[in-house]
Design a protein around this motif. Structure first.
Motif, PDB file in Angstrom:
ATOM      1  N   LEU A 168       0.870  -1.226  -0.098  1.00 55.85           N
ATOM      2  CA  LEU A 168      -0.164   0.040   0.015  1.00 55.85           C
ATOM      3  C   LEU A 168       0.926   1.199  -0.092  1.00 55.85           C
ATOM      4  N   GLY A 196      -8.344   2.350   2.563  1.00 54.34           N
ATOM      5  CA  GLY A 196      -9.413   1.299   2.399  1.00 54.34           C
ATOM      6  C   GLY A 196     -10.244   1.547   1.557  1.00 54.34           C
ATOM      7  N   LEU A 224      -2.545   0.609  -4.301  1.00 52.51           N
ATOM      8  CA  LEU A 224      -2.300  -0.920  -3.954  1.00 52.51           C
ATOM      9  C   LEU A 224      -1.658  -1.662  -4.873  1.00 52.51           C
ATOM     10  N   VAL A 254      -6.774   3.247  -5.234  1.00 48.01           N
ATOM     11  CA  VAL A 254      -7.736   2.489  -4.277  1.00 48.01           C
ATOM     12  C   VAL A 254      -9.025   3.091  -4.309  1.00 48.01           C
ATOM     13  N   TYR A 270     -11.054  -4.039  -3.506  1.00 47.86           N
ATOM     14  CA  TYR A 270     -11.833  -4.781  -2.158  1.00 47.86           C
ATOM     15  C   TYR A 270     -11.622  -6.276  -2.162  1.00 47.86           C
ATOM     16  N   HIS A 285      -8.983  -7.652  -2.009  1.00 49.42           N
ATOM     17  CA  HIS A 285      -7.747  -7.565  -1.369  1.00 49.42           C
ATOM     18  C   HIS A 285      -7.466  -7.085  -0.058  1.00 49.42           C
ATOM     19  N   ILE A 286      -8.423  -6.345   0.319  1.00 48.40           N
ATOM     20  CA  ILE A 286      -8.623  -5.476   1.369  1.00 48.40           C
ATOM     21  C   ILE A 286      -9.602  -5.762   2.365  1.00 48.40           C
ATOM     22  N   PRO A 296      -8.470 -11.686   2.863  1.00 51.32           N
ATOM     23  CA  PRO A 296      -7.528 -10.564   2.278  1.00 51.32           C
ATOM     24  C   PRO A 296      -5.993 -10.722   2.428  1.00 51.32           C
ATOM     25  N   VAL A 317      -4.367  -7.853   2.786  1.00 49.94           N
ATOM     26  CA  VAL A 317      -4.177  -6.384   3.407  1.00 49.94           C
ATOM     27  C   VAL A 317      -5.301  -6.409   4.273  1.00 49.94           C
TER      28      VAL A 317
END
Length: 305
Positions: A4, A49, A61, A66, A73, A75-76, A149, A151
């Motif tokens: 990030l 986020g 990201l 993002v 989303y 991955h987070i 996720p 992250v």
């Protein structure tokens, strides 16, 4: 390797600047985002986020923006500090709903795994309205983990947890970091960061104050000038003895407090010097108290360092 990146990002609300020209990179492992309350930590996490757009700058990201990029989303996972739950649902229903929103092939199994990870299976059939603060925190964590996720962003995740819950969560985050996930958690409590994160980012008043290995930053905090209020049986004589030593950069009488205000630049030497000088000169120490030990003063020093 998921990374990030925050690149010269600012965010303001009307005339209030919450985040001011911040640049930092968060990579695999556990990173602590440290700063006093109101420093801008929540705003930074919301930008990372994808919940807030930077007013200027960018948050990416692995090179992808993002903001307004629904693909990230997958991955987070985000655990906000603010309560944003449906109290009429059970914990299990809440986590299952998040699994279904992610379009997972077997949402039921994913929800069950996430609840087991945070040890909330025993309460999954109870309504969230009956949960304690710590239980709510763990169900929020389960909903953030349901899609596995890479992250994980957590805003003050230990608030309201009892000691056993805190240790369990710390161990879980530590394992995730060791497994190569990118974990960022915010806190205003130095000890929480010290126990969990080796790398920290410090923010104060919306500005990026320091970055690096926790031990290095801790040393900067310890080595900063310390201010003390000292009362003794003979303040003038004590002042003369202290000012002659290189561990102090300033000693002045405070008539209002009937005490000395001492600025120590060598913390270790000064803590040895003060009782020795008092003993050698037959002076009784009545009060020795730090006057600058609040987190705000420590963090403010880092900004100016």
């Amino acid at each position: 390797m998921t990374t990030l990146s925050v690149d010269r990002a600012s965010r303001w609300f009307g005339n209030v600047v919450a985040v001011n020209d911040v640049t930092m990179t968060i990579g695999p492992g556990v990173t602590g985002l440290l700063g006093p309350n109101g420093a801008g930590k929540s705003t930074l996490i919301n930008m990372m986020g994808g919940f807030l757009a930077p007013s200027t700058g960018a948050v990416t990201l692995d090179g992808e923006p993002v903001w307004q990029n629904e693909g990230v989303y997958r991955h987070i996972g985000v655990v906000p500090e603010r309560e944003a739950m449906y109290d009429f649902l059970t914990g299990g229903e809440f986590v299952l709903a998040n699994a279904e929103l992610h379009g997972l092939p077997d949402p039921g199994a994913a929800a069950a795994r996430a609840l087991a990870t945070v040890e909330m299976e025993y309460a999954q059939d109870r309504r969230i309205s009956t949960y304690s603060k710590g239980m709510r925190q763990r169900v929020k964590m389960a909903s953030a983990l349901v899609h596995d996720p890479s992250v994980l962003l957590l805003d003050e995740p230990f608030n309201g947890m009892d000691p056993r819950q805190r240790l369990q969560l710390m161990e879980m985050l530590r394992r995730m970091g060791e497994d190569g996930r990118t974990v960022l958690f915010s806190s205003h409590i130095l000890e929480e960061v010290e126990q969990l994160a080796h790398h920290i980012e410090v923010v104060v008043a919306g500005r990026h104050a320091a970055s690096g290995d926790f031990r290095k930053i801790r040393r900067m905090m310890t080595d900063r000038p310390h201010h003390y209020l000292v009362r003794s049986s003979d303040d003038r004589r004590l002042a003369s003895a202290l000012i002659a030593d290189g561990s102090t950069a300033g000693v002045e009488l405070d008539p209002a407090e009937r005490a000395l205000r001492v600025r120590a630049v060598d913390f270790a030497r000064f803590t040895e010097l003060l009782p020795r000088v008092a003993k050698e000169n037959g002076i009784r120490l009545l009060t020795v108290s730090p006057s600058d030990e609040s987190l705000e003063s420590v963090f403010s020093y880092l900004v100016s360092a």
